[in-house]
Design an enzyme around this catalytic site. Structure first.
Site: not given
Ligand code: AMP
Ligand code: ZN
Length: 109
Positions: A33, A101, A103
């Site tokens: 985001i 997560h 990236h």
């Protein structure tokens, strides 16, 4: 598995919208985001794991799939000449969302 307070678990469950890049039984990918590059997405396991430091030997196959998916999705997103990856781990590692997560980011080539 599902942590009701975790923002990424809510994204997987469709309770928070995301710009989805990929989904299968075990993994989910979506655009960051707040991108730091023209292409910047995250790949996460559907199973809630707090961080890389919380992964166990039982998670090794899952971690392998997560890592192996990165170049495939990077190419699909136009990162033909290469890309960067990052896994921030723990407060000292700059981790802000405590659902593991990776990236994947870069400039389309
Ligand atoms: P980290 O510092 O590795 O924990 O990074 C967390 C990342 O998640 C940041 O790059 C945020 O921009 C991103 N992020 C947080 N909330 C969302 C969201 N709802 N949708 C997409 N990306 C998000
Ligand atoms: Zn989670």
């Amino acid at each position: 598995m599902h942590d009701p307070h975790c923002i990424f678990c809510k994204i997987i469950a469709g309770q928070i919208p995301s710009n989805k890049v990929y989904e299968d039984d075990e993994l989910y990918a979506f655009h960051d985001i707040n991108p730091i590059a023209p292409v910047h997405f995250l790949i996460i396991p559907k199973q809630h794991i707090d961080s890389l430091a919380h992964a166990t030997a039982d998670d090794e196959a899952l971690l392998g799939k997560l890592l192996g998916l990165a170049p495939r999705l990077a190419a699909e997103q136009g990162l033909k000449n290469g890309f960067k990856t990052a896994i921030n781990t723990g407060r000292g590692g700059g981790q802000e969302v405590f659902h593991l997560h990776i990236h994947v980011f870069g400039h389309p080539g």
